[in-house]
Design a protein around this motif. Structure first.
Motif, PDB file in Angstrom:
ATOM      1  N   UNK A  48     -30.749  -0.914   4.687  1.00 21.40           N
ATOM      2  CA  UNK A  48     -30.929  -0.032   5.841  1.00 21.40           C
ATOM      3  C   UNK A  48     -29.774  -0.236   6.673  1.00 21.40           C
ATOM      4  N   UNK A  49     -29.533   1.058   7.060  1.00 21.41           N
ATOM      5  CA  UNK A  49     -27.786   0.861   8.483  1.00 21.41           C
ATOM      6  C   UNK A  49     -28.412  -0.288   9.593  1.00 21.41           C
ATOM      7  N   UNK A  50     -29.544  -0.557   9.797  1.00 23.78           N
ATOM      8  CA  UNK A  50     -29.449  -1.543  10.755  1.00 23.78           C
ATOM      9  C   UNK A  50     -28.677  -2.952  10.209  1.00 23.78           C
ATOM     10  N   UNK A  51     -29.051  -3.034   9.106  1.00 22.50           N
ATOM     11  CA  UNK A  51     -28.160  -4.138   8.282  1.00 22.50           C
ATOM     12  C   UNK A  51     -27.271  -4.665   8.578  1.00 22.50           C
ATOM     13  N   UNK A  52     -26.050  -2.969   8.469  1.00 23.64           N
ATOM     14  CA  UNK A  52     -24.981  -2.858   8.164  1.00 23.64           C
ATOM     15  C   UNK A  52     -23.715  -3.234   9.316  1.00 23.64           C
ATOM     16  N   UNK A  53     -22.699  -4.271   9.454  1.00 24.33           N
ATOM     17  CA  UNK A  53     -21.696  -3.082  10.132  1.00 24.33           C
ATOM     18  C   UNK A  53     -21.470  -2.181  10.910  1.00 24.33           C
ATOM     19  N   UNK A  54     -21.598  -1.647  11.769  1.00 21.26           N
ATOM     20  CA  UNK A  54     -20.797  -0.922  12.424  1.00 21.26           C
ATOM     21  C   UNK A  54     -21.857   0.364  13.374  1.00 21.26           C
ATOM     22  N   UNK A  55     -23.457   0.250  12.506  1.00 20.57           N
ATOM     23  CA  UNK A  55     -24.153   0.981  12.493  1.00 20.57           C
ATOM     24  C   UNK A  55     -24.678   0.355  14.765  1.00 20.57           C
ATOM     25  N   UNK A  56     -25.203   2.142  14.725  1.00 19.75           N
ATOM     26  CA  UNK A  56     -24.851   1.646  16.657  1.00 19.75           C
ATOM     27  C   UNK A  56     -25.973   0.759  17.146  1.00 19.75           C
ATOM     28  N   UNK A  57     -27.403   0.663  16.639  1.00 26.45           N
ATOM     29  CA  UNK A  57     -28.151  -0.436  16.833  1.00 26.45           C
ATOM     30  C   UNK A  57     -27.922  -1.602  17.340  1.00 26.45           C
ATOM     31  N   UNK A  58     -26.920  -1.872  16.708  1.00 25.16           N
ATOM     32  CA  UNK A  58     -25.973  -3.915  16.913  1.00 25.16           C
ATOM     33  C   UNK A  58     -25.653  -4.404  17.524  1.00 25.16           C
ATOM     34  N   UNK A  59     -25.229  -2.974  18.865  1.00 28.45           N
ATOM     35  CA  UNK A  59     -25.041  -3.260  20.348  1.00 28.45           C
ATOM     36  C   UNK A  59     -25.379  -2.500  21.281  1.00 28.45           C
ATOM     37  N   UNK A  60     -26.276  -3.258  22.144  1.00 29.19           N
ATOM     38  CA  UNK A  60     -26.242  -2.715  23.241  1.00 29.19           C
ATOM     39  C   UNK A  60     -26.252  -1.988  24.125  1.00 29.19           C
ATOM     40  N   UNK A  61     -26.388  -0.318  25.377  1.00 29.56           N
ATOM     41  CA  UNK A  61     -26.075   0.125  25.513  1.00 29.56           C
ATOM     42  C   UNK A  61     -24.876  -0.434  27.309  1.00 29.56           C
ATOM     43  N   UNK A  62     -23.967  -0.392  26.961  1.00 31.81           N
ATOM     44  CA  UNK A  62     -22.582  -0.256  27.867  1.00 31.81           C
ATOM     45  C   UNK A  62     -22.177  -2.002  27.708  1.00 31.81           C
ATOM     46  N   UNK A  63     -22.177  -2.227  25.954  1.00 33.53           N
ATOM     47  CA  UNK A  63     -21.432  -3.166  25.340  1.00 33.53           C
ATOM     48  C   UNK A  63     -20.252  -2.646  24.646  1.00 33.53           C
ATOM     49  N   UNK A  64     -19.839  -4.029  24.452  1.00 34.80           N
ATOM     50  CA  UNK A  64     -18.947  -4.307  23.159  1.00 34.80           C
ATOM     51  C   UNK A  64     -19.022  -4.355  21.876  1.00 34.80           C
ATOM     52  N   UNK A  65     -18.543  -4.292  20.680  1.00 30.63           N
ATOM     53  CA  UNK A  65     -18.553  -5.698  19.853  1.00 30.63           C
ATOM     54  C   UNK A  65     -17.007  -6.007  19.698  1.00 30.63           C
ATOM     55  N   UNK A  66     -17.062  -7.366  20.257  1.00 27.32           N
ATOM     56  CA  UNK A  66     -15.416  -8.102  20.264  1.00 27.32           C
ATOM     57  C   UNK A  66     -15.324  -9.144  19.346  1.00 27.32           C
ATOM     58  N   UNK A  67     -14.241  -8.269  18.007  1.00 27.21           N
ATOM     59  CA  UNK A  67     -14.043 -10.259  17.021  1.00 27.21           C
ATOM     60  C   UNK A  67     -13.426 -10.711  17.123  1.00 27.21           C
ATOM     61  N   UNK A  68     -13.784 -12.117  17.009  1.00 26.47           N
ATOM     62  CA  UNK A  68     -12.837 -13.256  17.354  1.00 26.47           C
ATOM     63  C   UNK A  68     -12.875 -14.442  16.592  1.00 26.47           C
ATOM     64  N   UNK A  69     -12.046 -15.721  17.355  1.00 31.22           N
ATOM     65  CA  UNK A  69     -12.069 -16.179  15.822  1.00 31.22           C
ATOM     66  C   UNK A  69     -11.948 -18.067  16.783  1.00 31.22           C
ATOM     67  N   UNK A  70     -13.323 -17.989  16.381  1.00 33.76           N
ATOM     68  CA  UNK A  70     -13.149 -19.949  16.912  1.00 33.76           C
ATOM     69  C   UNK A  70     -12.277 -21.016  16.519  1.00 33.76           C
ATOM     70  N   UNK A  71     -11.755 -22.255  17.365  1.00 34.78           N
ATOM     71  CA  UNK A  71     -10.644 -22.696  16.611  1.00 34.78           C
ATOM     72  C   UNK A  71     -11.631 -24.122  15.753  1.00 34.78           C
ATOM     73  N   UNK A  72     -12.954 -24.034  15.845  1.00 36.76           N
ATOM     74  CA  UNK A  72     -13.150 -25.067  14.808  1.00 36.76           C
ATOM     75  C   UNK A  72     -14.094 -24.268  14.228  1.00 36.76           C
ATOM     76  N   UNK A  73     -13.313 -24.802  12.091  1.00 41.79           N
ATOM     77  CA  UNK A  73     -13.714 -23.437  12.005  1.00 41.79           C
ATOM     78  C   UNK A  73     -15.220 -24.602  10.770  1.00 41.79           C
ATOM     79  N   UNK A  74     -15.709 -26.015  11.191  1.00 42.94           N
ATOM     80  CA  UNK A  74     -16.575 -26.696  10.783  1.00 42.94           C
ATOM     81  C   UNK A  74     -18.050 -25.605  11.609  1.00 42.94           C
ATOM     82  N   UNK A  75     -17.060 -26.070  12.975  1.00 44.30           N
ATOM     83  CA  UNK A  75     -18.560 -25.262  13.920  1.00 44.30           C
ATOM     84  C   UNK A  75     -18.986 -24.396  13.880  1.00 44.30           C
ATOM     85  N   UNK A  76     -18.550 -23.520  12.460  1.00 42.59           N
ATOM     86  CA  UNK A  76     -18.832 -21.731  13.105  1.00 42.59           C
ATOM     87  C   UNK A  76     -19.359 -21.981  12.293  1.00 42.59           C
TER      88      UNK A  76
END
Length: 203
Positions: free
Chosen positions: A99-127
């Motif tokens: 269903x669309x809710x399982x996919x990236x870009x579906x509006x239901x994935x982000x709450x009202x007043x929030x944004x989806x921010x892509x980041x990379x963390x320094x510790x690849x193993x911890x990710x």
């Protein structure tokens, strides 16, 4: 006495006959019920195999199945081509409806007043500890580069994308993590990432 024995044998024979007839009617009723449900089925797209979170859907990952209309999740697409190339944000088990809710870009994935921010963390193993739904604090350089601390608190992981490929050192890259943050938190995290690598602490 002979007449009584004859009547008893006749009753037994008829009882077996009635039982056989009733059993046959029960089987026929069951087949009719299954046929009726199949006739009312609608096409849905299900996972052909278990699809890992962060994977990009290919045509081979999807199959069309028929499901009773009352069991079909709301918004479930019927055309596999509409899902090919989309990224799943959670693990999708084999035979689960996509269903669309399982996919990236579906509006239901982000709450009202929030944004989806892509980041990379320094510790690849911890990710490797991160999964969609996990909550964490983002750690990084404080404003003005003075010290190291929390730049976004109690944020939710929306998706964990696969690390990009294409080079001999790509397996050392930390995958992109999509975080649900406020606009102010997004600004602070972006500013901190421009100064030094980001880290995180699990909630």
């Amino acid at each position: 006495m002979h007449l009584f024995d004859s009547l008893r044998r006749a009753f037994r024979w008829r009882r077996r006959t009635f039982a056989a007839v009733l059993a046959g009617l029960a089987v026929l009723a069951g087949l009719n019920a299954v046929t009726a449900r199949s006739g009312d089925g609608v096409p849905v797209i299900v996972a052909a195999r278990t699809v890992a979170a962060g994977s990009t859907l290919a045509a081979s990952d999807l199959v069309v199945a028929t499901m009773p209309v009352e069991l079909v999740p709301e918004g479930a697409p019927a055309d596999p081509s509409s899902l090919v190339g989309r990224t799943v944000v959670v693990e999708v088990p084999a035979r689960a409806v996509v269903t669309p809710s399982l996919l990236l870009g579906d509006p239901s994935q982000v709450g009202v007043g929030k944004v989806a921010l892509p980041v990379r963390f320094g510790e690849a193993a911890s990710v490797a500890l991160l999964r969609p739904g996990v909550r964490l604090d983002v750690l990084g350089a404080a404003e003005g580069g003075a010290g190291f601390g929390v730049v976004a608190s109690d944020v939710r992981v929306v998706a964990v994308a696969s690390a990009a490929g294409g080079g001999p050192l790509d397996n050392q890259d930390s995958p992109v993590i999509l975080l649900e943050v406020s606009p102010d938190e997004a600004s602070r995290v972006a500013a901190s990432a421009s100064v030094s690598a980001l880290s995180f602490a699990l909630r």
